[in-house]
Write a protein that holds these residues in place. Structure first.
Motif, PDB file in Angstrom:
ATOM      1  N   SER A 220       0.828  -1.212   0.000  1.00 47.81           N
ATOM      2  CA  SER A 220       0.000   0.000   0.000  1.00 47.81           C
ATOM      3  C   SER A 220       0.861   1.260   0.000  1.00 47.81           C
ATOM      4  CB  SER A 220      -0.933  -0.004   1.224  1.00 47.81           C
ATOM      5  OG  SER A 220      -0.170  -0.104   2.412  1.00 47.81           O
TER       6      SER A 220
ATOM      7  N   ARG B 260      -0.079 -13.087   1.474  1.00 44.63           N
ATOM      8  CA  ARG B 260       0.152 -11.954   2.386  1.00 44.63           C
ATOM      9  C   ARG B 260      -1.110 -11.106   2.510  1.00 44.63           C
ATOM     10  NH1 ARG B 260       4.921  -9.467  -0.638  1.00 44.63           N
ATOM     11  NH2 ARG B 260       4.688  -7.708   0.792  1.00 44.63           N
TER      12      ARG B 260
ATOM     13  N   GLN C 220       8.517   4.603 -10.258  1.00 45.70           N
ATOM     14  CA  GLN C 220       9.721   5.206  -9.670  1.00 45.70           C
ATOM     15  C   GLN C 220      10.947   4.412 -10.090  1.00 45.70           C
ATOM     16  OE1 GLN C 220       8.038   4.953  -5.547  1.00 45.70           O
ATOM     17  NE2 GLN C 220       9.046   6.919  -5.340  1.00 45.70           N
TER      18      GLN C 220
ATOM     19  N   GLY D 273       9.617  -5.238   8.857  1.00 47.58           N
ATOM     20  CA  GLY D 273       9.956  -6.060   7.684  1.00 47.58           C
ATOM     21  C   GLY D 273      11.430  -5.900   7.313  1.00 47.58           C
TER      22      GLY D 273
END
Ligand code: G5P
Ligand code: MG
Length: 223
Positions: free
Chosen positions: A11, A168, A139, A32
């Motif tokens: 997200s 996930r 990006q 993470g």
């Protein structure tokens, strides 16, 4: 200011967290990233966490809570911090409250639909040395496949393969999404639409944080 970033995998928590760190000077604590480093370095924690991460499940609460406790004790978090990817269960949220009795002032839920998320994670690339995050579509690095910062060859996260991403997302809906209601009840929740560009997402985040800073009458201002 203590900030918690909620949101499904992909997200934009890491992207927003890095921008908050840069603009507001708050240390970013990303469980993470800390876990992936432990796996890479084959520490005892990394060995225990590797299997859960690889199959897209959650690492046991006690291991993650111990990791965050150690990080909060590092001495640079007295003025606040931004948590990315923690807490992820109600038990983790309660452990955080026990570790730091000052309540989180701002909880931001970054909302993005599953189609957007799956597309983004397909195109995400990561620098294995400095953990900088890129996206081949939105990006891209300046030179194909190389990190802008340190020339390292970019990699794809093992858990970004579509079947693991689906797992996930399932785990997120089953175990983490309930934190949205948990923090809404505490009056700390702010929702941000994460489906646009990074600039559009971060503009909303800035509004939330600037209002919180003004409301608290703090002298801390954006750099
Ligand atoms: P992580 O590492 O915390 P996830 O699954 O929560 O992993 P992830 O995948 O790191 O979250 P993100 O940080 O939300 O996603 O997203 P991101 O990397 O910033 O952005 C994704 C892509 O979209 C990038 O390519 C970026 O350039 C682009 N992008 C970002 N924002 C925008 C935007 O606004 N607009 C556009 N157009 N593009 C954007 O956890 C990994 C594993 O570690 C364990 C678990 O096993 C977990 O699966 N773990 C824990 N286990 C238990 N408890 C915990 N607290 C744990 N924390 C981690
Ligand atoms: Mg992330």
């Amino acid at each position: 200011m203590r900030v918690i970033l909620l949101g499904a995998p992909g997200s934009g928590k890491g992207t927003v967290g890095e921008l908050i760190e840069r603009v507001y000077g708050l240390p970013r604590i990303a469980t993470g990233d800390l876990l992936r480093r432990a796996v890479q370095e084959k520490t005892p924690l990394g060995r225990k966490a590797a299997e859960s991460i690889g199959r897209g499940g959650l690492v046991p609460d006690d291991l993650v809570v111990a990791l965050v406790r150690e990080r909060l004790d590092a001495g640079d978090t007295g003025g606040g911090y931004v948590l990315d990817g923690f807490p992820r269960t109600i038990a983790q949220a309660q452990s955080l409250e026990a570790m730091d009795p000052r309540p989180a002032e701002v909880v931001i839920d970054i909302e993005a639909d599953e189609e957007t998320i799956i597309g983004r994670l397909e195109a995400r690339r990561l620098c294995p040395r400095c953990a900088a995050v890129y996206n081949l579509r939105s990006q891209p690095p300046r030179r194909a496949d190389l990190c802008d910062e340190d020339d390292e060859t970019l990699i794809r996260r093992d858990d970004d393969h579509p079947e693991i991403v689906r797992k996930r997302l399932r785990v997120y809906h089953e175990q983490t999404e309930r934190l949205v209601a948990y923090y809404a009840e505490k009056g700390a929740l702010h929702r941000v639409a994460g489906g646009g560009t990074v600039d559009e997402t971060f503009a909303q985040v800035r509004q939330v944080l600037d209002r919180a800073l003004a409301g608290a009458g703090k002298e801390q201002t954006a750099r």
